[in-house]
Design a protein around this motif. Structure first.
Motif, PDB file in Angstrom:
ATOM      1  N   VAL A   1       0.340  -1.295   0.115  1.00  0.00           N
ATOM      2  CA  VAL A   1       0.028  -0.292   0.117  1.00  0.00           C
ATOM      3  C   VAL A   1       0.515   1.223   0.208  1.00  0.00           C
ATOM      4  N   GLN A   2       0.394   2.395  -0.449  1.00  0.00           N
ATOM      5  CA  GLN A   2       1.135   3.851  -0.902  1.00  0.00           C
ATOM      6  C   GLN A   2      -0.112   4.873  -0.501  1.00  0.00           C
ATOM      7  N   SER A   3       0.357   5.420   0.340  1.00  0.00           N
ATOM      8  CA  SER A   3      -0.381   6.755   1.167  1.00  0.00           C
ATOM      9  C   SER A   3       0.042   7.697   0.540  1.00  0.00           C
ATOM     10  N   GLU A   4      -0.575   8.679   0.823  1.00  0.00           N
ATOM     11  CA  GLU A   4      -0.279  10.204   0.641  1.00  0.00           C
ATOM     12  C   GLU A   4      -1.257  11.050   2.019  1.00  0.00           C
ATOM     13  N   LYS A   5      -1.143  12.113   1.820  1.00  0.00           N
ATOM     14  CA  LYS A   5      -1.416  13.287   3.057  1.00  0.00           C
ATOM     15  C   LYS A   5      -2.017  14.528   1.880  1.00  0.00           C
ATOM     16  N   SER A   6      -3.563  14.871   1.626  1.00  0.00           N
ATOM     17  CA  SER A   6      -3.908  15.854   1.173  1.00  0.00           C
ATOM     18  C   SER A   6      -4.410  16.760   2.422  1.00  0.00           C
ATOM     19  N   GLY A   7      -3.581  17.546   2.953  1.00  0.00           N
ATOM     20  CA  GLY A   7      -3.970  18.493   4.188  1.00  0.00           C
ATOM     21  C   GLY A   7      -5.048  17.799   5.420  1.00  0.00           C
ATOM     22  N   ARG A   8      -6.274  17.152   5.439  1.00  0.00           N
ATOM     23  CA  ARG A   8      -5.755  15.517   6.947  1.00  0.00           C
ATOM     24  C   ARG A   8      -6.292  15.102   6.874  1.00  0.00           C
ATOM     25  N   VAL A   9      -6.145  14.228   5.258  1.00  0.00           N
ATOM     26  CA  VAL A   9      -6.636  13.101   4.601  1.00  0.00           C
ATOM     27  C   VAL A   9      -5.728  12.727   4.133  1.00  0.00           C
ATOM     28  N   ARG A  10      -5.955  11.343   4.727  1.00  0.00           N
ATOM     29  CA  ARG A  10      -4.539  10.571   4.121  1.00  0.00           C
ATOM     30  C   ARG A  10      -5.219   9.208   3.470  1.00  0.00           C
ATOM     31  N   THR A  11      -4.726   9.990   1.820  1.00  0.00           N
ATOM     32  CA  THR A  11      -5.395   8.243   1.250  1.00  0.00           C
ATOM     33  C   THR A  11      -5.090   7.526   0.944  1.00  0.00           C
ATOM     34  N   CYS A  12      -5.631   5.757   0.776  1.00  0.00           N
ATOM     35  CA  CYS A  12      -3.910   4.975   0.515  1.00  0.00           C
ATOM     36  C   CYS A  12      -4.423   4.430  -0.848  1.00  0.00           C
ATOM     37  N   ARG A  13      -3.989   3.517  -1.802  1.00  0.00           N
ATOM     38  CA  ARG A  13      -3.820   2.694  -2.756  1.00  0.00           C
ATOM     39  C   ARG A  13      -3.283   1.693  -3.106  1.00  0.00           C
ATOM     40  N   LEU A  14      -3.271   0.647  -3.358  1.00  0.00           N
ATOM     41  CA  LEU A  14      -2.953  -0.211  -2.943  1.00  0.00           C
ATOM     42  C   LEU A  14      -1.824  -0.399  -4.485  1.00  0.00           C
ATOM     43  N   SER A  15      -0.501  -1.113  -4.219  1.00  0.00           N
ATOM     44  CA  SER A  15       0.597  -1.629  -5.698  1.00  0.00           C
ATOM     45  C   SER A  15       0.836  -2.391  -5.221  1.00  0.00           C
ATOM     46  N   PRO A  16       0.007  -2.997  -6.825  1.00  0.00           N
ATOM     47  CA  PRO A  16       0.430  -4.453  -6.859  1.00  0.00           C
ATOM     48  C   PRO A  16       1.356  -5.250  -7.507  1.00  0.00           C
ATOM     49  N   ASP A  17       2.429  -4.269  -8.093  1.00  0.00           N
ATOM     50  CA  ASP A  17       3.486  -4.829  -8.174  1.00  0.00           C
ATOM     51  C   ASP A  17       3.983  -5.855  -6.804  1.00  0.00           C
ATOM     52  N   ALA A  18       3.729  -5.085  -5.607  1.00  0.00           N
ATOM     53  CA  ALA A  18       4.753  -5.937  -4.602  1.00  0.00           C
ATOM     54  C   ALA A  18       4.294  -7.050  -4.239  1.00  0.00           C
TER      55      ALA A  18
END
Length: 128
Positions: free
Chosen positions: A61-78
């Motif tokens: 999983v990768q995540s990034e924070k934008s303001g107060r919201v942290r969004t996650c997305r799958l990294s299928p290559d892992a």
């Protein structure tokens, strides 16, 4: 190789937990905020974030924070390392099963040949 094995160990360890597997399954449908991901689980947010951290450390999983919201997305290559490992294991076991089948067929053929060399019971009775 040791580094690749370590990455593979991390992926399997991350997927060993049912909460983390559920998070991965949810992310298969698309990215989501941590709040959305945590909603179905009855646990405090700091505890849930530990699961996210394990998934990030494993590379799933990768995540990034934008303001107060942290969004996650799958990294299928892992998962490629795990997929390779499963394919290697499948090849090993298929080869073993093929050798076992050949051995069983050899035994069957030898048994049939031995039976064909012996006179039948009716032939033995007539000769008596």
């Amino acid at each position: 190789m040791a580094n690749k094995l370590s990455q593979l160990d991390q992926v399997f360890a991350a997927l060993a937990d049912p909460t983390r597997r559920a998070i991965v399954m949810r992310l298969c449908a698309g990215e989501a905020s941590v709040g959305e991901l945590a909603d179905p689980f009855a646990m405090a947010l700091p505890s849930f974030m530990k699961h996210i951290h394990v998934l990030e450390t494993s590379g799933l999983v990768q995540s990034e924070k934008s303001g107060r919201v942290r969004t996650c997305r799958l990294s299928p290559d892992a998962l490629l390392g795990a997929e390779d490992w499963f394919q290697q294991q499948r090849a090993i076991w298929e080869a073993r099963l093929d050798r076992f089948e050949a051995y069983v067929m050899k035994l069957k053929k030898e048994k049939e040949q031995a039976a064909a060399k012996r006179p039948s019971r009716t032939a033995r009775k007539k000769g008596s």
